[in-house]
Design a protein around this motif. Structure first.
Motif, mmCIF file in Angstrom:
data_model
loop_
_atom_site.group_PDB
_atom_site.id
_atom_site.type_symbol
_atom_site.label_atom_id
_atom_site.label_comp_id
_atom_site.label_asym_id
_atom_site.label_seq_id
_atom_site.Cartn_x
_atom_site.Cartn_y
_atom_site.Cartn_z
ATOM 1 N N ILE A 89 7.601 29.930 -24.508
ATOM 2 C CA ILE A 89 8.908 31.350 -25.251
ATOM 3 C C ILE A 89 8.337 33.092 -24.715
ATOM 4 N N ILE A 90 7.473 32.676 -24.189
ATOM 5 C CA ILE A 90 7.355 33.980 -23.735
ATOM 6 C C ILE A 90 7.797 33.697 -22.263
ATOM 7 N N HIS A 91 7.984 33.492 -21.435
ATOM 8 C CA HIS A 91 8.255 33.104 -20.082
ATOM 9 C C HIS A 91 10.189 33.096 -20.380
ATOM 10 N N TYR A 92 10.543 32.444 -21.411
ATOM 11 C CA TYR A 92 12.126 32.792 -21.918
ATOM 12 C C TYR A 92 11.926 34.012 -21.797
ATOM 13 N N ASN A 93 11.699 34.534 -22.417
ATOM 14 C CA ASN A 93 11.722 36.159 -23.069
ATOM 15 C C ASN A 93 11.704 37.140 -21.671
ATOM 16 N N LYS A 99 17.410 39.016 -16.809
ATOM 17 C CA LYS A 99 18.798 39.328 -17.086
ATOM 18 C C LYS A 99 19.375 40.114 -17.712
ATOM 19 N N SER A 100 18.967 40.360 -18.506
ATOM 20 C CA SER A 100 19.443 41.970 -19.101
ATOM 21 C C SER A 100 19.519 42.873 -18.661
ATOM 22 N N LYS A 101 18.194 43.392 -17.963
ATOM 23 C CA LYS A 101 18.114 45.073 -17.426
ATOM 24 C C LYS A 101 19.220 44.283 -16.033
ATOM 25 N N GLU A 102 19.452 43.317 -15.323
ATOM 26 C CA GLU A 102 20.100 43.342 -14.364
ATOM 27 C C GLU A 102 21.990 43.066 -14.783
ATOM 28 N N ASN A 187 19.686 43.540 -29.766
ATOM 29 C CA ASN A 187 20.694 42.954 -28.965
ATOM 30 C C ASN A 187 18.905 41.571 -29.253
ATOM 31 N N GLN A 188 18.805 40.599 -28.901
ATOM 32 C CA GLN A 188 18.070 39.216 -29.125
ATOM 33 C C GLN A 188 16.705 39.422 -28.735
ATOM 34 N N HIS A 189 16.991 40.294 -27.469
ATOM 35 C CA HIS A 189 15.591 40.647 -26.709
ATOM 36 C C HIS A 189 15.035 41.966 -27.985
ATOM 37 N N ARG A 190 15.590 42.521 -28.966
ATOM 38 C CA ARG A 190 15.000 43.599 -29.863
ATOM 39 C C ARG A 190 15.052 44.888 -28.605
ATOM 40 N N GLN A 191 16.182 44.916 -27.647
ATOM 41 C CA GLN A 191 16.826 46.306 -26.589
ATOM 42 C C GLN A 191 17.372 46.573 -27.763
ATOM 43 N N PHE A 192 17.409 47.985 -27.816
ATOM 44 C CA PHE A 192 18.375 48.964 -28.065
ATOM 45 C C PHE A 192 20.275 48.634 -27.666
#
Length: 330
Positions: A89-93, A99-102, A187-192
């Protein structure tokens, strides 16, 4: 007592410690324990993991003492499976965040400049003034220092930023009509990220994967801040002063990771804050401001490893011209 020191029993205690440390951190993330706490957020999440781990470690001794040895072996397999699942789970997140940052580093298409009183979807909106080099922000429209500093919305506390047009500064905000807004969401990664925004919105600096959103300030009053909402054409709007943080130029420069002279600049690091002062010739890679005095900034000179090798003064502005570019990130 011998039962407590058997290999299976010791392994059970060790697995309980590690597995519940991960469970504690995942639980802290699920309940947003570190939300809005800035740099302290990581320590808070880590603290939850430590609490869970210590409780599980103590309980494991009671369990190994009371239950039969065969059940301990079964529990070891269960904990090992949970350990693999937690790591997965941690590795997937982590992979998804990278990927989101890229994805957010891809330059967007230019937004139209015509004002509109309706908001359009902007979930893919990213920085308009970010240079191509990763993690380095040197806004391209910063040659002029017009403005008093920057306004940064507090989207952790206010997930809507309202825009007002030419308010009566003598009346409270509640008596004014909103003409547009920005809405934020996680988003799903809890980033605004921006959910909706006007089509003319062009912030000076936007890097939401690092919680950075800055608008240049044109004017301030008791309850209002006039900000530049389109860095390309200078369009402004009024917002509530309490919707975020007002950061004036000196404070902003003191908060950046480093500064550097503009490409092709003939500016030098000086021994004192005036142009006729002697030049500091100590080799350096970066400059970190630690004191602002009018048009001058005293800086630490840093090597490639961000270790101090000296200090000096630089002129960071001349009139309304900005003489340096700044890096908000390392």
């Amino acid at each position: 007592m011998k039962k407590l020191f058997k290999p299976a029993s010791l392994l059970f205690s060790l697995l309980s410690l590690v597995v519940f440390f991960l469970i504690g951190m995942l639980y802290a993330g699920w309940i947003d324990a570190g939300k809005g706490q800035g740099l302290a957020g990581g320590a808070i999440v880590l603290g939850w993991g430590v609490i869970f781990a210590l409780i599980a470690f103590v309980v494991s001794f009671f369990l190994t003492y009371r239950i039969v040895h065969k059940k301990i072996i079964v529990l070891n397999w269960v904990l090992f499976a949970l350990l693999l699942a937690g790591y997965g789970i941690i590795h997937y997140n982590y992979v998804q965040r990278e990927k989101s940052k890229e994805k957010n580093d891809i330059p967007p298409m230019e937004k139209p400049n015509a004002p509109s009183k309706t908001t359009d979807p902007a979930s893919m909106l990213t920085s308009f003034n970010t240079v191509k080099e990763e993690k380095k922000l040197s806004p391209q429209n910063m040659e002029s220092i017009t403005g008093m500093g920057f306004f940064s919305p507090d989207f952790y506390e206010n997930q809507v930023l309202y825009f007002y047009s030419e308010p009566n500064l003598e009346k409270p905000i509640q008596e004014h009509a909103v003409y547009d807004s920005i809405t934020f969401r996680q988003n799903q990664h809890r980033q605004f990220e921006i959910a909706t925004a006007p089509p003319w919105l062009v912030p000076d600096i936007m890097k939401l994967d690092y919680d950075m959103l800055y608008f240049k300030i044109s004017s301030v009053s008791d309850e209002w801040v006039e900000i530049v909402v389109n860095a390309q054409n200078g369009q402004t709007a009024y917002i509530s002063k309490y919707a975020g943080n007002v950061v004036y130029w000196p404070d902003f420069l003191l908060s950046v990771n480093s500064v550097e002279f503009l490409p092709g600049s003939e500016e030098k690091v000086r021994a004192r804050p005036f142009s006729a002062s002697g030049i500091i010739r100590t080799p350096y890679e970066f400059m970190k401001p630690f004191k602002i005095k009018e048009d001058w900034a005293e800086v630490f000179l840093l090597d490639g490893g961000f270790q101090r090798v000296g200090k000096g003064w630089i002129q960071w502005k001349k009139g309304d011209k900005l003489l340096v570019q700044f890096n908000l990130l390392s």
